[in-house]
Design a protein around this motif. Structure first.
Motif, PDB file in Angstrom:
ATOM      1  N   GLY A   1       0.759  -1.413   0.014  1.00  0.00           N
ATOM      2  CA  GLY A   1      -0.107   0.116   0.166  1.00  0.00           C
ATOM      3  C   GLY A   1       0.867   1.366   0.002  1.00  0.00           C
ATOM      4  O   GLY A   1       0.052   2.278   0.156  1.00  0.00           O
TER       5      GLY A   1
ATOM      6  N   GLU B   1      -0.322   7.495   5.472  1.00  0.00           N
ATOM      7  CA  GLU B   1      -0.838   6.825   4.258  1.00  0.00           C
ATOM      8  C   GLU B   1      -1.130   5.405   4.654  1.00  0.00           C
ATOM      9  O   GLU B   1      -2.242   4.860   4.151  1.00  0.00           O
ATOM     10  CB  GLU B   1       0.486   6.805   3.460  1.00  0.00           C
ATOM     11  CG  GLU B   1      -0.103   6.221   2.011  1.00  0.00           C
ATOM     12  CD  GLU B   1       1.208   6.068   0.960  1.00  0.00           C
ATOM     13  OE1 GLU B   1       0.841   6.516   0.050  1.00  0.00           O
ATOM     14  OE2 GLU B   1       2.337   5.642   1.292  1.00  0.00           O
ATOM     15  N   LEU B   2      -0.452   4.631   5.505  1.00  0.00           N
ATOM     16  CA  LEU B   2      -0.514   3.270   5.721  1.00  0.00           C
ATOM     17  C   LEU B   2      -1.407   2.794   6.643  1.00  0.00           C
ATOM     18  O   LEU B   2      -2.046   1.657   6.747  1.00  0.00           O
ATOM     19  CB  LEU B   2       1.008   2.424   5.928  1.00  0.00           C
ATOM     20  CG  LEU B   2       2.006   2.654   4.731  1.00  0.00           C
ATOM     21  CD1 LEU B   2       3.225   1.833   5.122  1.00  0.00           C
ATOM     22  CD2 LEU B   2       1.557   1.816   3.430  1.00  0.00           C
TER      23      LEU B   2
ATOM     24  N   LYS C   1      -6.040   4.699   5.557  1.00  0.00           N
ATOM     25  CA  LYS C   1      -6.245   3.519   5.352  1.00  0.00           C
ATOM     26  C   LYS C   1      -7.727   2.981   6.017  1.00  0.00           C
ATOM     27  O   LYS C   1      -8.606   2.665   5.700  1.00  0.00           O
ATOM     28  CB  LYS C   1      -5.508   2.276   5.263  1.00  0.00           C
ATOM     29  CG  LYS C   1      -5.675   0.922   4.982  1.00  0.00           C
ATOM     30  CD  LYS C   1      -4.496   0.183   4.954  1.00  0.00           C
ATOM     31  CE  LYS C   1      -5.025  -1.299   4.632  1.00  0.00           C
ATOM     32  NZ  LYS C   1      -3.638  -2.410   4.586  1.00  0.00           N
ATOM     33  N   ARG C   2      -7.323   3.348   7.327  1.00  0.00           N
ATOM     34  CA  ARG C   2      -8.651   2.918   8.413  1.00  0.00           C
ATOM     35  C   ARG C   2      -9.493   4.125   8.399  1.00  0.00           C
ATOM     36  O   ARG C   2     -10.723   3.588   9.096  1.00  0.00           O
ATOM     37  CB  ARG C   2      -7.924   2.554   9.857  1.00  0.00           C
ATOM     38  CG  ARG C   2      -6.831   1.229   9.688  1.00  0.00           C
ATOM     39  CD  ARG C   2      -6.100   1.216  11.012  1.00  0.00           C
ATOM     40  NE  ARG C   2      -5.293   0.026  10.693  1.00  0.00           N
ATOM     41  CZ  ARG C   2      -5.445  -0.826  11.408  1.00  0.00           C
ATOM     42  NH1 ARG C   2      -6.451  -1.320  12.252  1.00  0.00           N
ATOM     43  NH2 ARG C   2      -4.475  -2.083  11.344  1.00  0.00           N
TER      44      ARG C   2
END
Length: 271
Positions: free
Chosen positions: A8, A76-77, A81-82
């Motif tokens: 990702g 970002e990760l 994402k969440r």
């Protein structure tokens, strides 16, 4: 190059952070930095999973955030994402922080917050769930650890850097057992032993404050000479055994240390 990226992870962000060139190349220095940040994020995964499982809006703090490599990649990760949580980047260099804040606005990274202040005096949210710091220099690591322990933060992950405080203190130290002086009588040994002793005291202080502590290597020595990672998880209120161990150590080596003062621990004989 693909092998260096996490799932990702976008090349566009890495280019914005100047970890990749406009053509997508990765030089040796950038490779080392990216390896350190990505490996720290991998080691943070259990803590991240824990706080996201138990809190609707997790609060993360990146201390000594510098150019923001760790904060942007975590956003970002993890946060983007969440779709929930906030990440506060604390940095005393106002110029560096202003650049990072401008980049966050340009990228639309809405879950990043920026605090221009020393770690010791930064105004943090009342509830913080994770504190992390990659190479906070010398006593900045102690400021970060002290703030985290006093706030009762659930998870702490710190990679200390440039630990010179105890090397200076050991030059004046008169140990309770004279033979111990041989451990740090030479300047090179004093620097190395001071660095080791700093992390031992940090671990014992965290344990005394109720944290379970593990110590691991962040990356291979070919990527960084300063790569000891302290992982702390709060599991109880206090730990009397660890406090006694710390007190006994300070009886043998009566050195003053910024962390102990910040936590109001006695420098010898307990407290």
């Amino acid at each position: 190059m693909e092998a260096e990226l996490l799932e990702g992870q976008s090349k566009a962000l890495l280019q914005a952070l100047h970890l990749l060139t406009p053509t997508g190349a990765l030089n040796a220095d950038a490779r080392r930095k990216l390896k350190q940040v990505n490996h720290l994020i991998r080691l943070l995964e259990p803590a991240i999973e824990d706080i996201y499982a138990r809190h609707e809006e997790p609060c993360l703090v990146d201390v000594g955030s510098g150019k923001g490599y760790l904060g942007f990649i975590l956003h970002e990760l993890v946060l983007a994402k969440r779709g929930r949580g906030q990440l506060y980047c604390v940095e005393s260099n106002a110029e560096l922080l202003a650049r990072a804040e401008g980049m966050a606005q340009a990228l639309g990274f809405s879950r990043l917050r920026f605090i221009a202040a020393p770690i010791a005096t930064a105004i943090l949210p009342e509830r913080v769930h994770l504190v992390t710091g990659l190479h906070a220099c010398d006593t900045a690591t102690d400021d970060a650890l002290a703030r985290a322990l006093l706030l009762g933060v659930e998870h702490v992950a710190l990679v200390p850097c440039c630990q010179a405080e105890l090397a200076r203190a050991l030059a004046q130290c008169k140990p309770a057992v004279e033979a111990l002086h041989a451990l740090f009588s030479h300047p090179l040994h004093r620097r190395e032993f001071g660095s080791h002793l700093s992390n031992v005291v940090r671990c014992l202080a965290a344990q005394a404050m109720g944290y379970q502590v593990s110590v691991t290597e962040l990356v291979g020595w070919e990527h960084s000479a300063k790569n000891e990672l302290l992982l702390c998880r709060r599991v109880q209120a206090r730990n009397a055994k660890a406090q006694k161990q710390l007190s006994a150590l300070l009886e043998l080596l009566p050195v003053r240390m910024h962390l102990l003062e910040a936590l109001s621990f006695a420098h010898a004989g307990g407290g």
